[in-house]
Design an enzyme around this catalytic site. Sequence first.
Site, PDB file in Angstrom:
ATOM      1  N   SER A  13       0.831  -1.212   0.000  1.00 24.98           N
ATOM      2  CA  SER A  13       0.000   0.000   0.000  1.00 24.98           C
ATOM      3  C   SER A  13       0.866   1.263   0.000  1.00 24.98           C
ATOM      4  O   SER A  13       0.473   2.287  -0.581  1.00 24.98           O
ATOM      5  CB  SER A  13      -0.981   0.008   1.172  1.00 24.98           C
ATOM      6  OG  SER A  13      -0.329   0.224   2.393  1.00 24.98           O
ATOM      7  N   ASN A  14       2.034   1.212   0.626  1.00 25.72           N
ATOM      8  CA  ASN A  14       2.942   2.372   0.546  1.00 25.72           C
ATOM      9  C   ASN A  14       3.507   2.531  -0.857  1.00 25.72           C
ATOM     10  O   ASN A  14       3.653   3.653  -1.348  1.00 25.72           O
ATOM     11  CB  ASN A  14       4.074   2.251   1.568  1.00 25.72           C
ATOM     12  CG  ASN A  14       3.642   2.745   2.929  1.00 25.72           C
ATOM     13  OD1 ASN A  14       3.468   3.939   3.131  1.00 25.72           O
ATOM     14  ND2 ASN A  14       3.436   1.811   3.846  1.00 25.72           N
ATOM     15  N   ARG A  89      13.064  -8.155   5.046  1.00 28.46           N
ATOM     16  CA  ARG A  89      14.385  -8.760   5.236  1.00 28.46           C
ATOM     17  C   ARG A  89      15.312  -7.711   5.837  1.00 28.46           C
ATOM     18  O   ARG A  89      15.296  -6.560   5.393  1.00 28.46           O
ATOM     19  CB  ARG A  89      15.008  -9.221   3.899  1.00 28.46           C
ATOM     20  CG  ARG A  89      14.139 -10.107   3.046  1.00 28.46           C
ATOM     21  CD  ARG A  89      13.749 -11.399   3.704  1.00 28.46           C
ATOM     22  NE  ARG A  89      14.859 -12.284   3.977  1.00 28.46           N
ATOM     23  CZ  ARG A  89      14.745 -13.390   4.709  1.00 28.46           C
ATOM     24  NH1 ARG A  89      13.586 -13.725   5.242  1.00 28.46           N
ATOM     25  NH2 ARG A  89      15.801 -14.162   4.924  1.00 28.46           N
ATOM     26  N   ASN A 105      13.571   3.956   4.514  1.00 26.08           N
ATOM     27  CA  ASN A 105      12.568   3.008   5.000  1.00 26.08           C
ATOM     28  C   ASN A 105      11.439   3.791   5.670  1.00 26.08           C
ATOM     29  O   ASN A 105      11.643   4.911   6.138  1.00 26.08           O
ATOM     30  CB  ASN A 105      13.204   2.071   6.032  1.00 26.08           C
ATOM     31  CG  ASN A 105      12.235   1.031   6.554  1.00 26.08           C
ATOM     32  OD1 ASN A 105      11.443   0.462   5.802  1.00 26.08           O
ATOM     33  ND2 ASN A 105      12.271   0.784   7.855  1.00 26.08           N
ATOM     34  N   HIS A 107       8.655   3.351   8.799  1.00 22.17           N
ATOM     35  CA  HIS A 107       8.443   2.516   9.986  1.00 22.17           C
ATOM     36  C   HIS A 107       7.225   3.033  10.748  1.00 22.17           C
ATOM     37  O   HIS A 107       7.080   4.237  10.943  1.00 22.17           O
ATOM     38  CB  HIS A 107       9.696   2.568  10.871  1.00 22.17           C
ATOM     39  CG  HIS A 107       9.580   1.686  12.067  1.00 22.17           C
ATOM     40  ND1 HIS A 107       9.696   0.313  11.983  1.00 22.17           N
ATOM     41  CD2 HIS A 107       9.329   1.963  13.363  1.00 22.17           C
ATOM     42  CE1 HIS A 107       9.520  -0.202  13.190  1.00 22.17           C
ATOM     43  NE2 HIS A 107       9.300   0.779  14.043  1.00 22.17           N
ATOM     44  N   VAL A 142      18.979  -1.760  12.946  1.00 21.09           N
ATOM     45  CA  VAL A 142      17.607  -1.795  12.435  1.00 21.09           C
ATOM     46  C   VAL A 142      16.787  -0.603  12.954  1.00 21.09           C
ATOM     47  O   VAL A 142      16.801  -0.296  14.137  1.00 21.09           O
ATOM     48  CB  VAL A 142      16.921  -3.118  12.843  1.00 21.09           C
ATOM     49  CG1 VAL A 142      15.449  -3.114  12.461  1.00 21.09           C
ATOM     50  CG2 VAL A 142      17.624  -4.296  12.169  1.00 21.09           C
TER      51      VAL A 142
HETATM   52  C1  GRF Z   1       3.879  -0.454   6.833  1.00 18.76           C
HETATM   53  O1  GRF Z   1       3.208  -0.314   8.043  1.00 18.76           O
HETATM   54  C2  GRF Z   1       5.300   0.005   6.983  1.00 18.76           C
HETATM   55  O2  GRF Z   1       5.464   1.043   7.892  1.00 18.76           O
HETATM   56  C3  GRF Z   1       5.994  -1.215   7.498  1.00 18.76           C
HETATM   57  O3  GRF Z   1       5.372  -2.298   6.848  1.00 18.76           O
HETATM   58  C4  GRF Z   1       4.049  -1.930   6.450  1.00 18.76           C
HETATM   59  C5  GRF Z   1       3.966  -2.147   4.974  1.00 18.76           C
HETATM   60  O4  GRF Z   1       2.663  -2.014   4.463  1.00 18.76           O
HETATM   61  N1  GRF Z   1       7.420  -1.115   7.272  1.00 18.76           N
HETATM   62  P1  GRF Z   1       2.439  -1.986   2.893  1.00 18.76           P
HETATM   63  O5  GRF Z   1       3.039  -3.264   2.320  1.00 18.76           O
HETATM   64  O6  GRF Z   1       3.112  -0.751   2.364  1.00 18.76           O
HETATM   65  O7  GRF Z   1       0.958  -1.952   2.711  1.00 18.76           O
END
Ligand code: GRF
Length: 188
Positions: A13-14, A89, A105, A107, A142
């Site tokens: 989704s991101n 990973r 990244n 988070h 991490v």
């Molecule tokens: C998100 O909550 C992101 O912050 C985390 O993993 C999730 C990924 O969601 N690292 P998507 O695959 O982007 O829907």
Amino acid sequence: MKRVAVLVSGRGSNLQALLDAKQDAYKIALVISNVPEVEGLARARAAGVEALTIDHKRFGKDRELFEREIDAALRTHKIDIVALAGFMRVLTPFFVRAWAGRLVNIHPSLLPKYPGMNTHARALEAGDAEHGATVHLVVEEVDAGDILGQSSMPIEPDDTPETLAQRVLALEHKLYPQCLAKLAASIP
Ligand code: GRF
């Protein structure tokens, strides 16, 4: 315009938010998943973006060999910036050093609070008044590394890990394109 590769392991989704955000500073040029046939790959293809699977299982315990194959694909596609988006990973020093300053990244917590997993439950258990999401540069440790941007929201009395996850995800979808555009504009 900087060429961005997005690394995913699932839903994506991101990735979708990055694809939809129509920024002048970057273009999503490649998507790589370490898991075959995930939704993230379908989203990339639907947007006309090249999507590759590099299955970590093919490499057994050799994480660096897995990453060398990703690195080779990134170089072939002349990628400038690598954006992790739900990529599950942990990366080795080889990859992190190779892409230092160009590896980001997202988070689901207000780092430095709650690196790692189960961030929503941990924020609730701690009785925090607010929660949110962070975009940061990736370093060997991490969920550490310079913070490029954060977005926060209040925690309500009736929130659960699920309701928090939903609202944080909506914040992520706005935050990630903004931070990526800022980074893209700031590097040579
Ligand atoms: C998100 O909550 C992101 O912050 C985390 O993993 C999730 C990924 O969601 N690292 P998507 O695959 O982007 O829907």
